[in-house]
Enzyme design. Structure first.
Site, PDB file in Angstrom:
ATOM      1  N   PRO A   2      51.490  49.272  37.926  1.00 20.16           N
ATOM      2  CA  PRO A   2      51.293  49.456  36.746  1.00 20.16           C
ATOM      3  C   PRO A   2      49.838  50.234  36.416  1.00 20.16           C
ATOM      4  O   PRO A   2      48.781  49.990  36.958  1.00 20.16           O
ATOM      5  CB  PRO A   2      50.948  48.133  35.958  1.00 20.16           C
ATOM      6  CG  PRO A   2      50.934  46.994  37.103  1.00 20.16           C
ATOM      7  CD  PRO A   2      51.103  47.636  38.539  1.00 20.16           C
ATOM      8  N   GLU A   3      50.374  51.582  36.224  1.00 22.67           N
ATOM      9  CA  GLU A   3      48.944  52.275  35.524  1.00 22.67           C
ATOM     10  C   GLU A   3      49.405  52.613  34.198  1.00 22.67           C
ATOM     11  O   GLU A   3      50.603  51.961  33.805  1.00 22.67           O
ATOM     12  CB  GLU A   3      48.635  53.456  36.172  1.00 22.67           C
ATOM     13  CG  GLU A   3      48.152  53.174  37.562  1.00 22.67           C
ATOM     14  CD  GLU A   3      47.814  54.808  38.288  1.00 22.67           C
ATOM     15  OE1 GLU A   3      47.167  55.505  37.713  1.00 22.67           O
ATOM     16  OE2 GLU A   3      47.742  54.763  39.583  1.00 22.67           O
ATOM     17  N   LYS A  58      45.133  49.652  30.064  1.00 22.03           N
ATOM     18  CA  LYS A  58      46.179  48.804  30.702  1.00 22.03           C
ATOM     19  C   LYS A  58      46.395  47.175  30.433  1.00 22.03           C
ATOM     20  O   LYS A  58      46.891  46.419  31.116  1.00 22.03           O
ATOM     21  CB  LYS A  58      45.802  48.852  32.287  1.00 22.03           C
ATOM     22  CG  LYS A  58      46.098  50.158  32.999  1.00 22.03           C
ATOM     23  CD  LYS A  58      45.821  50.352  34.596  1.00 22.03           C
ATOM     24  CE  LYS A  58      44.354  51.091  34.532  1.00 22.03           C
ATOM     25  NZ  LYS A  58      44.007  51.236  36.063  1.00 22.03           N
ATOM     26  N   ARG A 248      38.549  52.480  48.024  1.00 20.13           N
ATOM     27  CA  ARG A 248      40.050  53.046  47.693  1.00 20.13           C
ATOM     28  C   ARG A 248      40.368  54.300  48.404  1.00 20.13           C
ATOM     29  O   ARG A 248      39.416  55.192  48.583  1.00 20.13           O
ATOM     30  CB  ARG A 248      40.204  53.281  46.146  1.00 20.13           C
ATOM     31  CG  ARG A 248      39.446  52.166  45.314  1.00 20.13           C
ATOM     32  CD  ARG A 248      40.140  50.789  45.282  1.00 20.13           C
ATOM     33  NE  ARG A 248      41.488  50.735  45.043  1.00 20.13           N
ATOM     34  CZ  ARG A 248      42.135  50.874  43.871  1.00 20.13           C
ATOM     35  NH1 ARG A 248      41.370  51.018  42.881  1.00 20.13           N
ATOM     36  NH2 ARG A 248      43.439  50.919  43.790  1.00 20.13           N
TER      37      ARG A 248
END
Length: 259
Positions: A2-3, A58, A248
Site C-alpha cells: 500500500p502506497e 495512507k 531503505r
DNA sequence: GGTCGCCTGGTA
DNA sequence: TACCAGGCGACC
C-alpha cells in the site's frame, strides 16, 4: 503493497462494504492488534454504524455514528477483503468487521504490521500530514517551504508524511527518476524549477500507478527504476543503481538523475 | 539524519 | 540460513 493509490482503492472498497450497515462485531485475530484494541473496546462497536469512510494520506478513518473513529493503517502489507460473516478465513486475516446483514470485511495483512485503533469523539486520530499530492495546495512553493529547514537528501524527505502525504518508497524513487533528480540531492537546495518538476513528477507517477500495478507486465517493466538494480535506464544507456538511505533501498540512474 | 523493533513470508 | 520487503514510531 500500500502506497497512496492502493490505499485509495482499498478505502473505496471499504466504504462500499461498510457505510450505513450496522456492525455485528469486530473480531481481532492477532495479538499485535489486540494490544491496541481490547475486548471491552471492541464490544462497544457492536450495533454502531459506520457513517463515513475517509482517506488521508495512507490513513483510513471509519467515522462511527457516535462520533468515535476507527482508524486503520495498512503499513506494509495490509488490504481489505470482502466476504460473508461465516467464510473460512485465510491465515493472514488479522481482523474482521462483521456486519448485521451477514457481509464482512477482513483485514488481510501477512506481516501483521497494520494497525487498527479506536479514537474518542472529538479526538484527532491523525498525525501531522503534509498536503495530498492531488491537492491544489501542493505546489513548488509549498514543497520548497516544507523542505527549506531539512538537512539531508531529498529521497528520505519525500518519505516523511509531513512533507507530502501518501508517498512511499516505490513512488518516491519513481518520481525522482521522472524529475531527473538524484535521491542524494540536498533537499533544501532544490531550485524552483526542479521543485516544479518534482511536483509534476509526483502527480504523474501516482496517476500512472494503478495501471502499472494491475497490468500484466512483468515486474521488471512495471517500474522505471524501483527494484531494477543493474538494468538499463529506460531513458538512456545508464545502469540503475541501488543505494541505501535511511535504511531503505533507493534505486536511481546516476547518469540522468543529478544532484 | 541513522538504527532498531514490530511481524511474517518469499527468495537467493 | 540469511537477507530482503511498498511503513512508521521510538530511540540516539
Amino acid at each position: 503493497m500500500p502506497e497512496l493509490p492502493e490505499v485509495e482503492r482499498a478505502s473505496r472498497l471499504l466504504r462500499d462494504a461498510v457505510v450505513g450497515r450496522p456492525i455485528a462485531a469486530v473480531r481481532v485475530l492477532h495479538p499485535s492488534l489486540a494490544r491496541r484494541l481490547t475486548a471491552i473496546e471492541l464490544a462497544t462497536l457492536n450495533g454502531r454504524v459506520i457513517v463515513a469512510v475517509e482517506r488521508r494520506g495512507k490513513h483510513q478513518l471509519m467515522r462511527l455514528d457516535d462520533g468515535r473513529v476507527l482508524h486503520a493503517h495498512f503499513r506494509m502489507t495490509g488490504d481489505w477483503v470482502t466476504g460473508r460473516a461465516g467464510d473460512a478465513l485465510r491465515p493472514t486475516v488479522r481482523a474482521v468487521i462483521d456486519l448485521a446483514d451477514g457481509s464482512a470485511v477482513a483485514l488481510d495483512d501477512s506481516r501483521a504490521l497494520a494497525t487498527l485503533t479506536l479514537h474518542a469523539a472529538g479526538d484527532n486520530p491523525l498525525p501531522a500530514l503534509g498536503p495530498e499530492p492531488s491537492d491544489a495546495t501542493f505546489t513548488a512553493d509549498s514543497l520548497g517551504a516544507a523542505l527549506a529547514t531539512r538537512r539531508g537528501p531529498i529521497k528520505p524527505a519525500l518519505l516523511d508524511q509531513r512533507v507530502v502525504a501518501g508517498l512511499g518508497n516505490i513512488y518516491a524513487a519513481e518520481a525522482l527518476w521522472e524529475a531527473r533528480i538524484s535521491p542524494r540531492a540536498p533537499a533544501r537546495s532544490l531550485s524552483d524549477a526542479r521543485l516544479r518538476t518534482l511536483v509534476r513528477a509526483i502527480r504523474k507517477v501516482l496517476e500512472r500507478a494503478p495501471a502499472a500495478r494491475y497490468s500484466d507486465d512483468s515486474r521488471s517493466s512495471r517500474w522505471r527504476v524501483y527494484d531494477r538494480e543493474g538494468a538499463r535506464c529506460p531513458r538512456h544507456d545508464g545502469t540503475i543503481r541501488r543505494v541505501v538511505q535511511a535504511g531503505r533501498s533507493t534505486y536511481y540512474c546516476p547518469g540522468c538523475q543529478r544532484r
